[in-house]
Design an enzyme around this catalytic site. Structure first.
Site, PDB file in Angstrom:
ATOM      1  N   CYS A 137       0.828  -1.210   0.000  1.00  0.00           N
ATOM      2  CA  CYS A 137       0.000   0.000   0.000  1.00  0.00           C
ATOM      3  C   CYS A 137       0.862   1.259   0.000  1.00  0.00           C
ATOM      4  O   CYS A 137       1.395   1.651   1.040  1.00  0.00           O
ATOM      5  CB  CYS A 137      -0.932  -0.002   1.218  1.00  0.00           C
ATOM      6  SG  CYS A 137      -1.979   1.460   1.323  1.00  0.00           S
ATOM      7  N   CYS A 140      -0.407   4.059   2.225  1.00  0.00           N
ATOM      8  CA  CYS A 140      -0.132   3.837   3.653  1.00  0.00           C
ATOM      9  C   CYS A 140       1.332   4.115   3.989  1.00  0.00           C
ATOM     10  O   CYS A 140       1.642   4.698   5.030  1.00  0.00           O
ATOM     11  CB  CYS A 140      -0.449   2.393   4.044  1.00  0.00           C
ATOM     12  SG  CYS A 140      -2.019   1.765   3.441  1.00  0.00           S
ATOM     13  N   ASP A 141       2.250   3.665   3.126  1.00  0.00           N
ATOM     14  CA  ASP A 141       3.658   3.588   3.509  1.00  0.00           C
ATOM     15  C   ASP A 141       4.609   4.468   2.702  1.00  0.00           C
ATOM     16  O   ASP A 141       5.780   4.592   3.063  1.00  0.00           O
ATOM     17  CB  ASP A 141       4.141   2.128   3.393  1.00  0.00           C
ATOM     18  CG  ASP A 141       3.349   1.185   4.294  1.00  0.00           C
ATOM     19  OD1 ASP A 141       2.876   1.655   5.351  1.00  0.00           O
ATOM     20  OD2 ASP A 141       3.192   0.004   3.940  1.00  0.00           O
TER      21      ASP A 141
END
Length: 311
Positions: A137, A140-141
């Site tokens: 993701c 997300c990261d």
């Protein structure tokens, strides 16, 4: 003589942000929900280290810690949480039947929050370095990879979206694809081709993820020539799709490519009294915050449905 099974107002199948939020709202509505958390309780956030984009945590929070807090909050209002997985369901008539092995549960309403799993490459080093440079993701990261060279594996729209997003942080992004042309839509291809930070490694697959405790690169193999090479990188983003955890609902709920269809803006499925929330429905956003929002909607939908039954 068959034993009598208590009929619950609501059974929530699955945990993670959608399941735990549904449990919290249903519990606060005095519906005394039962939650079958599943074997992989907590969902995909259990594989995530730092979560910095969930509101209310200005310093960020570890994925497993966030899930633990959500679970405790639901339990505080008397949600019953069992560390068991639903192995079979019968949604043909109410009260619905849910089984965990030989144990049977009955429910007037059901909330499905079984989530999805990211497809993985299944190569050496990948599992060991998940959360240590291997991610599924970018949203997300990506922030954690500022100033690094990154690799994205995939050729569809989601892979192009990941690559384009990562260019905000990375020095450069190499897209590795097993074919010599992309599956992505024309507009996504064009955006990727026009971005100076994105390069393409065609006809190639990742055979191994390299690194000791942290990703340092990948070992590549050309599928046409069998030539091997190594590519240095600080992170690997696997973007080859997701698989919703809907196998036990096949043939009972309307689905599209494995995702449960709901009558938006509600969370109602094709079976009256059955609702669905989170990544089992959402193939567009797939964020903890959107899953939690859908969990809230599902609990409220279930509460309104139960009111029509007089419960």
């Amino acid at each position: 003589m068959s034993r009598t099974v208590d009929v619950r107002n609501v059974v929530i199948i699955g945990s993670g942000p959608a399941g735990y939020t549904a449990a919290l709202y249903a519990a606060r509505a005095n519906l005394r929900p039962l939650v079958l958390k599943g074997i992989d309780a907590g969902g995909q956030l259990m594989l995530t280290t730092d979560v910095e984009n969930y509101p209310g945590f200005p310093e960020g929070i570890l994925g497993p810690e966030l899930m633990e807090l959500m679970e405790k909050q639901a339990a505080r209002f008397d949600a019953e949480l069992l560390h068991q997985a639903a192995t079979r369901v019968d949604l043909s008539a109410s009260p619905f039947g849910i089984w965990s092995g030989d144990e049977e549960f009955r429910a007037r309403s059901v909330i499905v929050a079984t989530g999805a799993k990211a497809k993985m490459l299944g190569v050496p080093g990948e599992k060991q370095l998940l959360g240590r440079g291997v991610s599924t993701c970018a949203t997300c990261d990506g922030f954690f990879f500022r100033g690094q060279d990154l690799v994205v594996v995939g050729g569809g729209d989601s892979a192009m979206e990941e690559a384009l997003f990562l260019t905000r942080f990375a020095t450069k992004v190499a897209v590795v694809h097993r074919r010599d042309e992309l599956r992505a839509s024309k507009i996504m291809q064009q955006r990727a081709f026009e971005n100076d930070k994105i390069s393409f490694v065609w006809d190639s697959v990742v055979d191994e993820v390299l690194g000791d405790g942290q990703v340092s690169g990948v070992r590549l193999r050309n599928v046409k020539t069998d030539e091997r090479s190594e590519l240095a990188a600080g992170g690997l983003f696997v973007a080859i799709g997701h698989v919703p955890n809907t196998q036990i609902f096949e043939g009972q709920l309307e689905m599209t490519e494995g995702y449960i269809v709901v009558g938006e803006p509600t969370t109602a499925t094709s079976v009256e009294g059955v609702f669905a929330a989170g990544d089992v429905v959402d193939f567009t956003y797939r964020q903890a915050i959107t899953a939690a929002g859908m969990g809230c909607k599902a609990a409220m939908d279930a509460e309104r449905y139960l009111e029509t039954l007089g419960h």
